[in-house]
Design an enzyme around this catalytic site. Structure first.
Site, PDB file in Angstrom:
ATOM      1  N   THR A  98      36.111 -52.297 -83.058  1.00 44.32           N
ATOM      2  CA  THR A  98      37.292 -51.805 -82.324  1.00 44.32           C
ATOM      3  C   THR A  98      38.590 -52.352 -82.930  1.00 44.32           C
ATOM      4  O   THR A  98      39.610 -51.667 -82.935  1.00 44.32           O
ATOM      5  CB  THR A  98      37.236 -52.162 -80.825  1.00 44.32           C
ATOM      6  N   VAL A 121      27.630 -47.089 -87.037  1.00 43.58           N
ATOM      7  CA  VAL A 121      27.369 -46.038 -88.029  1.00 43.58           C
ATOM      8  C   VAL A 121      28.565 -45.909 -88.970  1.00 43.58           C
ATOM      9  O   VAL A 121      28.643 -44.975 -89.755  1.00 43.58           O
ATOM     10  CB  VAL A 121      27.097 -44.694 -87.308  1.00 43.58           C
ATOM     11  N   HIS A 146      21.098 -47.170 -86.320  1.00 50.23           N
ATOM     12  CA  HIS A 146      21.444 -45.844 -85.800  1.00 50.23           C
ATOM     13  C   HIS A 146      21.949 -44.902 -86.881  1.00 50.23           C
ATOM     14  O   HIS A 146      22.664 -43.952 -86.590  1.00 50.23           O
ATOM     15  CB  HIS A 146      22.476 -45.988 -84.665  1.00 50.23           C
ATOM     16  N   SER A 168      28.523 -55.916 -78.373  1.00 53.44           N
ATOM     17  CA  SER A 168      27.604 -54.881 -77.872  1.00 53.44           C
ATOM     18  C   SER A 168      27.418 -55.023 -76.371  1.00 53.44           C
ATOM     19  O   SER A 168      27.237 -56.122 -75.860  1.00 53.44           O
ATOM     20  CB  SER A 168      26.235 -54.995 -78.564  1.00 53.44           C
ATOM     21  N   ASN A 210      31.457 -61.411 -76.983  1.00 51.48           N
ATOM     22  CA  ASN A 210      31.765 -60.088 -76.427  1.00 51.48           C
ATOM     23  C   ASN A 210      32.979 -60.164 -75.499  1.00 51.48           C
ATOM     24  O   ASN A 210      33.228 -61.186 -74.874  1.00 51.48           O
ATOM     25  CB  ASN A 210      30.553 -59.560 -75.638  1.00 51.48           C
TER      26      ASN A 210
END
Ligand code: NAD
Length: 244
Positions: A28, A103, A119, A187, A212
């Site tokens: 992010t 990804v 993924h 996550s 996190n």
């Protein structure tokens, strides 16, 4: 926070095998929105509508539009200091592997070598009929991209409703069982089966660390919980304890 970062530094130095497990929160700070936090993508889109096998076949126009938007975000993004620090810690022998749900390819671009992409990747696309691999920009060339064989070309990511790639799962399982220290960064741990790896690490004797922003349902399992931004926490850790 400083005490916790000191503990983390000591654990990394003492550990003989450290595995980092990253999620969308790792990226992010590079400008790529995650899914579930306040500004996440799921606030705008319904995941099952947009990122599923069903959507690709039955809601194709919106599905491909969604992925073109994600590709555009990605083309503007660069790895941030946190990605680079993880790559540097690998070079120093402090981290042995990264298992990522992301990804975006930012770990590779930052220079990390041992990266397992659970993924898939947005860097590539694949024909669902003949398996031909394309560069991701093929998705930008038509509204609903088709292969020469007539098959739909799908982004190289794992969609809801698909199995995870067997080889990536096998590698991630191996690295998890080897780990003495398992560090989860960014996550929500809501996506399975990926969220099984931190618990597996704990069961096989690893210390478990979470870095996190928001609480997760698995926080009680962590041996060390650091509430903060991935890039900022990693920068403090690196500057104070690992910069040579
Ligand atoms: P998620 O969106 O469910 O959770 C992200 C978590 O990261 C949240 O708990 C949030 O509090 C935290 N977070 C946000 N910014 C942070 C920061 N700067 N530092 C530390 N923590 C931060 O993401 P997830 O658990 O990875 O699972 C969702 C799925 O999202 C995965 O399957 C992944 O493939 C996909 N995804 C990937 C990307 C990407 O590749 N960058 C982006 C969006 C979604």
């Amino acid at each position: 926070m400083e005490d916790k970062i000191k503990t983390l530094a000591e654990w990394i130095k003492d550990s003989t095998y450290t595995v980092v497990f990253t999620g969308a929160g790792m990226s992010t700070e590079a400008g790529i929105p995650d899914f579930r936090s306040k500004t996440g993508l799921w606030k705008k889109y319904d995941p099952i509508k947009m990122a599923s096998v069903d959507a690709m076949h039955n809601n194709s126009r919106e599905f491909y539009e969604f992925y073109r938007t994600r590709l555009k975000t990605l083309s503007d993004a660069q790895p941030h200091k946190g990605h680079k620090i993880l790559a540097e810690l690998e070079t120093q022998g402090m981290i042995q592997a990264i298992i990522t749900q992301n990804v975006d390819g930012l770990h590779h671009r930052a220079g990390s070598k041992r990266v397992i992409e659970l993924h898939g990747t947005l860097r590539e696309a694949e024909c669902i009929k003949c398996g031909r691999i394309y560069e991701a920009d093929v998705l930008e060339k038509s509204d609903i991209p088709k292969c020469k064989c007539g098959g739909l070309i799908k982004p190289g990511v794992i969609l809801f409703g698909e199995m995870l790639p067997a080889e990536a799962l096998r590698q991630a399982d191996l690295e998890t069982r080897r780990s003495h220290l398992f560090i989860v960064i960014g996550s929500s741990l809501e996506v399975s089966p990926a969220n099984y790896f931190p618990l597996q690490a704990k069961h096989t004797g690893a210390k478990l660390v979470f870095i996190n922003l928001d609480p997760t349902d698995m926080d009680d399992h962590a041996d060390l919980l650091i509430r903060g931004k991935a890039g900022e926490v990693l920068e403090k850790l690196f500057i104070t304890y690992f910069r040579s």
